[in-house]
Structures are given as C-alpha cells and as structure tokens.
Motif scaffolding. Structure first.
Motif, mmCIF file in Angstrom:
data_model
loop_
_atom_site.group_PDB
_atom_site.id
_atom_site.type_symbol
_atom_site.label_atom_id
_atom_site.label_comp_id
_atom_site.label_asym_id
_atom_site.label_seq_id
_atom_site.Cartn_x
_atom_site.Cartn_y
_atom_site.Cartn_z
ATOM 1 N N GLY A 196 0.825 -1.200 0.000
ATOM 2 C CA GLY A 196 0.000 0.000 0.000
ATOM 3 C C GLY A 196 0.863 1.254 0.000
ATOM 4 N N ALA A 197 1.932 1.215 0.790
ATOM 5 C CA ALA A 197 2.863 2.348 0.813
ATOM 6 C C ALA A 197 3.565 2.507 -0.525
ATOM 7 C CB ALA A 197 3.883 2.152 1.931
ATOM 8 N N LEU A 198 3.995 1.387 -1.122
ATOM 9 C CA LEU A 198 4.652 1.453 -2.434
ATOM 10 C C LEU A 198 3.704 2.024 -3.489
ATOM 11 C CD1 LEU A 198 7.072 0.872 -4.262
ATOM 12 C CD2 LEU A 198 6.207 -1.473 -4.532
ATOM 13 N N PHE A 199 2.426 1.660 -3.404
ATOM 14 C CA PHE A 199 1.421 2.200 -4.318
ATOM 15 C C PHE A 199 1.382 3.725 -4.243
ATOM 16 C CE2 PHE A 199 -3.289 3.333 -4.274
ATOM 17 C CZ PHE A 199 -3.346 3.600 -5.638
ATOM 18 N N MET A 200 1.351 4.269 -3.030
ATOM 19 C CA MET A 200 1.263 5.719 -2.864
ATOM 20 C C MET A 200 2.571 6.417 -3.240
ATOM 21 S SD MET A 200 -1.048 5.981 0.612
ATOM 22 C CE MET A 200 -1.580 7.656 0.291
ATOM 23 N N VAL A 201 3.699 5.789 -2.909
ATOM 24 C CA VAL A 201 5.006 6.376 -3.240
ATOM 25 C C VAL A 201 5.199 6.426 -4.753
ATOM 26 C CG1 VAL A 201 7.512 6.031 -3.098
ATOM 27 C CG2 VAL A 201 6.090 5.749 -1.058
ATOM 28 N N ALA A 202 4.901 5.313 -5.431
ATOM 29 C CA ALA A 202 5.065 5.270 -6.884
ATOM 30 C C ALA A 202 4.077 6.210 -7.572
ATOM 31 C CB ALA A 202 4.883 3.842 -7.390
ATOM 32 N N ALA A 203 2.853 6.312 -7.031
ATOM 33 C CA ALA A 203 1.876 7.243 -7.596
ATOM 34 C C ALA A 203 2.334 8.683 -7.431
ATOM 35 C CB ALA A 203 0.516 7.040 -6.927
ATOM 36 N N LYS A 204 2.968 8.968 -6.317
ATOM 37 C CA LYS A 204 3.508 10.323 -6.084
ATOM 38 C C LYS A 204 4.611 10.633 -7.094
ATOM 39 C CE LYS A 204 6.084 12.925 -2.554
ATOM 40 N NZ LYS A 204 5.299 14.175 -2.542
ATOM 41 N N GLY B 154 -2.284 12.047 -12.654
ATOM 42 C CA GLY B 154 -1.028 12.717 -12.334
ATOM 43 C C GLY B 154 -1.202 13.812 -11.305
ATOM 44 N N THR B 155 -2.220 13.695 -10.441
ATOM 45 C CA THR B 155 -2.477 14.713 -9.422
ATOM 46 C C THR B 155 -2.350 14.150 -8.004
ATOM 47 O OG1 THR B 155 -4.862 14.250 -9.546
ATOM 48 C CG2 THR B 155 -4.009 16.035 -10.926
ATOM 49 N N ALA B 156 -1.573 13.063 -7.865
ATOM 50 C CA ALA B 156 -1.363 12.464 -6.538
ATOM 51 C C ALA B 156 0.023 12.798 -6.014
ATOM 52 C CB ALA B 156 -1.557 10.945 -6.605
ATOM 53 N N GLY B 157 0.529 13.986 -6.384
ATOM 54 C CA GLY B 157 1.870 14.379 -5.952
ATOM 55 C C GLY B 157 1.960 14.648 -4.464
ATOM 56 N N GLU B 158 0.834 15.008 -3.834
ATOM 57 C CA GLU B 158 0.783 15.234 -2.388
ATOM 58 C C GLU B 158 -0.261 14.308 -1.794
ATOM 59 O OE1 GLU B 158 2.838 17.026 -0.761
ATOM 60 O OE2 GLU B 158 3.814 17.997 -2.467
ATOM 61 N N PRO B 159 0.139 13.104 -1.358
ATOM 62 C CA PRO B 159 -0.839 12.120 -0.876
ATOM 63 C C PRO B 159 -1.733 12.630 0.236
ATOM 64 C CG PRO B 159 1.315 11.108 -1.156
ATOM 65 C CD PRO B 159 1.511 12.575 -1.342
ATOM 66 N N GLU B 160 -1.161 13.422 1.165
ATOM 67 C CA GLU B 160 -1.974 13.914 2.276
ATOM 68 C C GLU B 160 -3.095 14.826 1.784
ATOM 69 O OE1 GLU B 160 1.843 16.358 2.011
ATOM 70 O OE2 GLU B 160 1.283 14.244 1.995
ATOM 71 N N ASP B 161 -2.828 15.593 0.717
ATOM 72 C CA ASP B 161 -3.874 16.462 0.162
ATOM 73 C C ASP B 161 -4.986 15.627 -0.481
ATOM 74 O OD1 ASP B 161 -2.534 18.672 0.978
ATOM 75 O OD2 ASP B 161 -1.676 19.165 -0.975
ATOM 76 N N VAL B 162 -4.599 14.568 -1.183
ATOM 77 C CA VAL B 162 -5.601 13.703 -1.817
ATOM 78 C C VAL B 162 -6.495 13.077 -0.760
ATOM 79 C CG1 VAL B 162 -5.960 11.646 -3.213
ATOM 80 C CG2 VAL B 162 -4.107 13.213 -3.788
ATOM 81 N N VAL B 163 -5.886 12.558 0.290
ATOM 82 C CA VAL B 163 -6.645 11.856 1.325
ATOM 83 C C VAL B 163 -7.554 12.810 2.099
ATOM 84 C CG1 VAL B 163 -6.439 10.540 3.466
ATOM 85 C CG2 VAL B 163 -4.919 10.037 1.552
ATOM 86 N N LEU B 164 -7.051 14.010 2.405
ATOM 87 C CA LEU B 164 -7.797 14.926 3.260
ATOM 88 C C LEU B 164 -8.800 15.791 2.505
ATOM 89 C CD1 LEU B 164 -4.901 16.118 5.613
ATOM 90 C CD2 LEU B 164 -6.659 14.417 6.103
ATOM 91 N N ARG B 165 -8.558 16.039 1.210
ATOM 92 C CA ARG B 165 -9.409 16.976 0.479
ATOM 93 C C ARG B 165 -10.487 16.320 -0.372
ATOM 94 N NH1 ARG B 165 -5.085 21.594 -1.671
ATOM 95 N NH2 ARG B 165 -4.340 22.226 0.407
#
Length: 317
Positions: A194-202, A284-295
């Motif tokens: 799951g972490a690798l998914f978010m890191v690679a997406a970032k 290509g808009t998952a550069g800031e995972p915390e923003d995606v999750v919170l917003r």
C-alpha cells in the motif's frame, strides 16, 4: 561642507548591510518549519498494528503509542533537518525549495545540523529507556536508512522507492513492537505494498507534471519513465488489494459472533479506496498524498466507512 568633501562622500561606496542573525523566535519558527509539521500525519501509522489487533482502547496502550508517535516524529524531524542543511546550496537555486528556512538563511546550517543530530541521538536513547528494545533498534535503523538515503540512496534507481516504502512500513510496525503485538504477515504485506502504491503514484504524478518543464523536483525523475512508474503503482495496488483480502479472510482461530461479517465486508471499502485514489494517480495529481486523502470528500467517506466496518469487526459486534 566643501565641494571636495561632498565629492569624497559621493565617491565612498555605500556599505552593504549583512543580514542580521535570526532572533530566537524566528529561529524556533524556522526549525519547526524545517521539521515539516504537515508530514507528521504519516506517523499516525504507529496505531495501525494495535488498531488491527483490537488493542487500541486502554490507557497503557494510548500512552505508549503517544510516546512512540513523538519519538518517531523526532527521528523524522532529525532527518529533515540534516537533509535541508546538506542540500542548502542546491535548494537556493531551486524556485520552490529556496524558500525553505535553511536555504533562505532563517536557520543557519550549523544550527540545523546541531538540532537534527541532537534529536537523532535523543529519540533512540529515550526509546531504549522507556520502550521495549525492538523500538529503539527500529528507530536507529530508520535513522541510519534515511540518512543513507539523504547522502546517496536517493540517487539509486528503484532503491529510492524501496527506502521510502520501508519508512512507511517501519511506522506501521513500531506500534506493534512497542506493545508486544504479533504482526500478521498479511498486515505487513498490505502495508508495504500500500505504501509502495502511494510512493510510486507520487513519483508518477511528479514526473507527469514536470514532463514539459526543464527541471525535475527529484534527480531520478529524469531517469524513470512514466510508463515504468505507472507499472509500479499498478502492480503495488494489485498486491495490496490481494493481501488485504487474505488478511480480512484470515480467521486466526477467534470465534466470531457478530451480526454481519464486518471484517470481510471491509474488503469492499478497501478496494473502493484504492480505486478512488488510483483516479488521482492516473491523472497525475497524486503528488501530495496527504492532500488527496484529506481533500477528496468521496475518499474521506470511503475511509470512514472502512474504519467503521473494521471497528465493528474488532469489537465483534
């Protein structure tokens, strides 16, 4: 005043004013900014293992987890301080990073090194004093790995992804180690991929956004292709979903008397969350995972539904 004196005064070059050293409050504010408070939300992962085991709601557990959260935050802050001090010259040439406190001169480089070094030494020592030995060992390993990343590993293809992913996995493991909770293999696989998914997406999002620009926010973005990064986050998402399903189906020998199979039903919410996050990764808009999750409201609602279902499963309701 004579004409000669006037000419001499005009000919005398005006002295340049040296920037004043940062005052106490400005220095503290700069150190706090360098410690990246916005990134501290990542350290909430320390509650993952105790929450998954249903051992979250006791005074001892909450006290121990609060301590571990602070210690991990101190270690992460130490790495940020050392990294910014080491990269100060390069950051000054960057259009965005030049505003960082160390690069901007708000925090002197020696001060960043000193505070970072102090935090890096004190956190494992406090852990060795107040927590089980594995906690101090994991914090020490985290510091060594992250400092190696700052110095050289961030320039090594694939290894940089593995190091960042391992940092998230360590956050998820430390809560279980602090409380002596056995860690399920499926829990570790789900968390890791799951972490690798978010890191690679970032990384993929950064590469897409910088494709038409001259520079890149990370040195390796010029060596990774968007096709490769897309392959990595898609592969990681698939493995994470499969591992979570195996974890949710794992009974562990505990009798279940709940009204509905909440643990198994939580697979639906987990899969929906991954699919929803993948929408932003694909754009290509998952550069800031915390923003995606919170917003993103839909993702937040799915997350609340998942927490509710898994909580009901743990409570055996």
């Amino acid at each position: 005043m004579t004409d000669t004196a006037v000419l001499r005064q005009r000919a005398t070059p005006e002295r340049r004013r040296e920037p004043a050293p940062p005052r106490g409050k400005a220095l503290l504010a700069g150190l706090l900014r360098t410690a990246r408070p916005r990134q501290w939300v990542k350290n909430v992962l320390v509650v993952a293992a105790p929450a998954a085991a249903g051992e979250l709601f006791s005074r001892h557990t909450l006290t121990r987890l609060a301590l571990v959260f602070v210690l991990f935050t101190a270690c992460a802050a130490a790495v940020y301080l050392v990294n910014d001090a080491r990269d100060a010259e390069a950051d000054r040439a960057h259009p965005v990073k030049r505003h960082r406190p160390v690069a901007a001169g708000q925090v002197p480089v020696p001060a960043a090194y000193a505070v970072g070094g102090a935090l890096g030494v004190l956190a494992p020592l406090v852990a060795a004093w107040l927590c089980p030995p594995p906690v101090a060992a994991l914090l020490t390993a985290y510091l060594a790995m992250q400092l190696a990343y700052c110095v050289s590993l961030k320039h090594v293809l694939v290894v940089d992804l593995a190091v960042v992913t391992t940092g998230f996995l360590m956050r998820a493991m430390i809560g279980g180690l602090a409380l002596g909770i056995p860690l399920s293999r499926w829990f570790l696989i789900t968390t890791g991929f799951g972490a690798l998914f978010m890191v690679a997406a970032k990384r993929y999002s950064e590469a897409v956004q910088m494709a038409e620009k001259d520079g890149a926010t990370r040195a390796l973005l010029t060596e990774y292709t968007t096709g490769y990064l897309r392959f990595v986050w898609q592969l990681a998402a698939g493995v994470a979903v499969l591992a979570y399903c195996m974890w949710a189906m794992e009974e562990g020998g505990v009798p279940h008397t709940s009204v509905l199979p909440w643990r198994q039903l939580s697979m639906v919410a987990f899969v929906l969350a991954v699919l929803r996050y993948a929408v932003f990764a694909d754009r290509g808009t998952a550069g800031e995972p915390e923003d995606v999750v919170l917003r993103d409201r839909a993702l937040a609602l799915i997350g609340v539904a998942w927490v509710a279902m898994y909580g009901l499963a743990v409570a055996n309701w």
